[in-house]
Design a protein around this motif. Structure first.
Motif, short mmCIF file in Angstrom:
data_model
loop_
_atom_site.label_atom_id
_atom_site.label_comp_id
_atom_site.label_asym_id
_atom_site.label_seq_id
_atom_site.Cartn_x
_atom_site.Cartn_y
_atom_site.Cartn_z
N THR A 200 21.55 59.53 75.75
CA THR A 200 22.81 58.94 76.21
C THR A 200 23.85 59.00 75.09
N SER A 201 25.08 59.33 75.48
CA SER A 201 26.21 59.49 74.55
C SER A 201 26.03 60.68 73.62
N ARG B 161 23.78 51.92 67.07
CA ARG B 161 23.01 51.12 68.02
C ARG B 161 22.27 50.01 67.28
N ARG C 148 22.19 61.46 68.45
CA ARG C 148 22.90 60.31 69.03
C ARG C 148 24.16 60.07 68.21
N PRO D 114 26.84 57.12 68.77
CA PRO D 114 27.25 55.75 68.45
C PRO D 114 26.20 54.98 67.67
N SER E 98 36.51 60.84 85.63
CA SER E 98 36.50 61.57 84.37
C SER E 98 36.89 63.03 84.54
N TRP F 60 30.70 68.13 69.40
CA TRP F 60 29.66 67.49 68.62
C TRP F 60 28.54 68.49 68.34
N GLY G 163 26.71 63.84 74.71
CA GLY G 163 27.69 64.86 75.07
C GLY G 163 27.25 65.83 76.14
N PRO H 112 31.55 60.09 67.49
CA PRO H 112 32.00 59.00 68.37
C PRO H 112 32.39 57.74 67.64
N ASN H 113 31.73 57.46 66.50
CA ASN H 113 32.05 56.25 65.76
C ASN H 113 33.43 56.32 65.12
N THR I 12 27.35 65.41 79.42
CA THR I 12 28.30 65.41 80.53
C THR I 12 29.49 66.31 80.22
#
Length: 541
Positions: free
Chosen positions: A308-309, A492, A488, A490, A347, A281, A311, A116-117, A313
């Motif tokens: 959270t974040s 933080r 994870r 991103p 989405s 991911w 993947g 994600p980064n 979803t």
């Protein structure tokens, strides 16, 4: 930041090499740099940047695996990418230097399992990528721009960008009466553009021939067979070649991740939808390669507990679209709030359009009084018309637990006949004292009614401490499929903002109320930053 400052990660990245900072010293330097960035003091020390380039270089060399395991190479990529990311805030860099730092950060994140980064880096620097001017105006940085753009995975713009660059370089070769620029000083850049476009076509459309051609061109560019110079372009070609090898096993076209019999339309829904998904991911790949496969009809209950974040979803969307393409029933997606329902609906809409399917409209939790009157005062008639209307119902309904609860109360058979898959987002809310009972009762009822049917129930959560117990609770025969991950993506930084009164700077004025005077105390702000080593830094504002 919380991972980049981890002593174990830093020790693995440095590998005990002489002449480098100790893990403790590097941790302190990184922490100081992060705090200074928070204060908008954006200069990164040169020796810290030199350490990052060393880690990036040693992680990039294939022979380094004799000293560095694959895991340690990923750690070195992740730490160096973090430093490059911070260095982008330094205003002393020009456009070309920022593009180089951006590519180093993005490819480091991508190869360091921080995908994600990498996308975030591309979004920050997209204004520095030139498409319209003639290629000769930025030929020295064109290969790096193309590499950075490709790593961003924005398919909607990438096809146009690469087509424009390819056309400009072709026109340039026509001026010198050559079929391509392979024998000129710009040959490596030309190979990067052609190979990058081939790789893009594979990632977006699954064309295996384009992947083979991408590898061939990028390897030739790496070895300097397309032009003698252009070290920056050869650097980009090398990393894109490594990305091509990793993409072959991590993309949605890999037969090891998604079932071979899954229609290609499902894959296109993710590679061409918004946001595009070209590679998966780590936790997603780990889940999709588990046994039994989550796509198997034998897996009728599933609990996904991923931060959270992480993947989760996307995995739910994959399973939902696969269900729609291979089954005959709809999908019911349950989210706790109407705002989250709208977000989920948006989405999924672009992905469903690729399959020529649609989501239901935004509806209130309960029918309005006017709707009840139009149906002769019968509340169920007002609700059931949305399920059994003359027009085909939407393929995916996104509802709150309260709305699904009322639909079940009035005609559970109609709900079960329509929906074959139920996905519950934020399932940890069953512990809430207010709305948790409604969510728990809906899940329990659906589980009871579908124990002997093919209905599937999937629970998603980012903060479920008792996921194993929940998996046992909803399993019809033995424990449900449980997948947990602490991965994870991103960066933080944990921060807390508070205010403190300055008691010594009191001012007063007369008051017209019952008190003759009113006192005023100015406030100062304080931001508390919690670092991964447990230390807290207080920054007055």
């Amino acid at each position: 930041m919380d991972r980049a400052l981890n002593l174990g990660l830093l020790a693995g990245a440095l590998g005990g090499q002489q002449g480098l900072p100790t893990p403790e010293d590097l941790q302190r330097r990184l922490a100081d740099a992060e705090v200074q960035l928070f204060r908008r003091q954006t200069t990164i020390p040169d020796d810290l940047l030199e350490t990052a380039w060393y880690l990036h270089g040693i992680a990039s060399v294939d022979q380094a695996q004799q000293l560095y395991t694959v895991a340690r190479q990923r750690q070195a990529f992740a730490v160096s990418a973090h430093v490059f990311d911070m260095a982008l805030a330094d205003p002393r860099w020009g456009r070309a230097d920022r593009i180089i730092l951006g590519f180093a950060a993005a490819i480091g994140y991508r190869r360091g399992d921080r995908d994600p980064n990498a996308t975030a880096i591309m979004r920050r620097l997209r204004d520095g990528i030139s498409v319209e001017p003639p290629a000769l105006q930025h030929i020295d940085s064109l290969a790096v721009e193309a590499g950075l753009a490709l790593i961003g995975f924005e398919t909607r713009t990438l096809f146009g960008w690469f087509a424009s660059w390819r056309r400009q370089l072709h026109e340039l070769s026509q001026l010198v009466e050559l079929p391509d620029l392979s024998t000129t000083g710009y040959g490596t850049t030309h190979a990067v553009i052609l190979g990058g476009e081939d790789l893009l076509h594979y990632l977006a459309r699954g064309n295996g021939d384009r992947l083979a051609r991408a590898r061939e061109r990028l390897l030739a560019a790496t070895l300097g067979q397309w032009g003698p110079g252009e070290l920056a372009a050869r650097w980009v070609a090398f990393h894109l070649l490594a990305l091509a090898d990793e993409a072959a096993t991590g993309s949605v076209w890999s037969p090891d991740l998604l079932p071979p019999d899954l229609p290609d339309a499902v894959r296109h829904a993710f590679t061409l939808g918004s946001p595009p998904v070209l590679t998966l991911w780590s936790p997603q790949k780990e889940l999709l390669t588990s046994d039994p496969s989550p796509f198997s009809s034998q897996v009728r209950r599933m609990v996904l507990s991923v931060p959270t974040s992480g993947g989760k979803t996307l995995v739910a969307q994959l399973l939902a679209l696969a269900h729609l393409e291979t089954g005959s029933t709809s999908v019911c997606y349950v989210a706790p709030t109407r705002s989250l329902c709208r977000e989920v609906r948006r989405s999924m809409a672009s992905r469903l359009r690729v399959l020529q399917k649609e989501t239901g409209p935004d509806r209130p939790d309960f029918p309005s009084f006017d709707e009840i009157l139009r149906q002769g005062g019968d509340i169920w008639d007002a609700l059931i018309t949305e399920i059994g209307a003359d027009e085909p119902p939407p393929d995916v309904e996104v509802l709150t637990p309260e709305r699904l609860h009322h639909l079940i109360r009035h005609d559970a058979d109609a709900v079960l006949n329509r929906f074959g898959m139920f996905i519950f987002d934020e399932a940890q809310l069953i512990k809430e004292s207010s709305r948790g009972f409604t969510l728990e009762s809906v899940i329990a009822y659906l589980h009871h009614r579908t124990r002997d049917t093919e209905h599937r129930i999937i629970l998603l959560s980012a903060a479920m401490g008792n996921a194993a117990q929940i998996a046992r609770w909803i399993a019809p025969d033995g424990p449900a499929t449980l997948f947990e991950s602490q991965w994870r993506g991103p960066r933080r930084l944990h921060a807390l903002f508070t205010t403190e009164p300055l008691w010594e700077k009191t001012t007063w004025e007369r008051s017209r109320g019952i008190f003759p005077f009113r006192l005023f105390y100015p406030l100062k702000g304080t931001v508390c930053l919690r670092l991964s080593d447990g230390k807290t830094v207080r920054l007055p504002i």
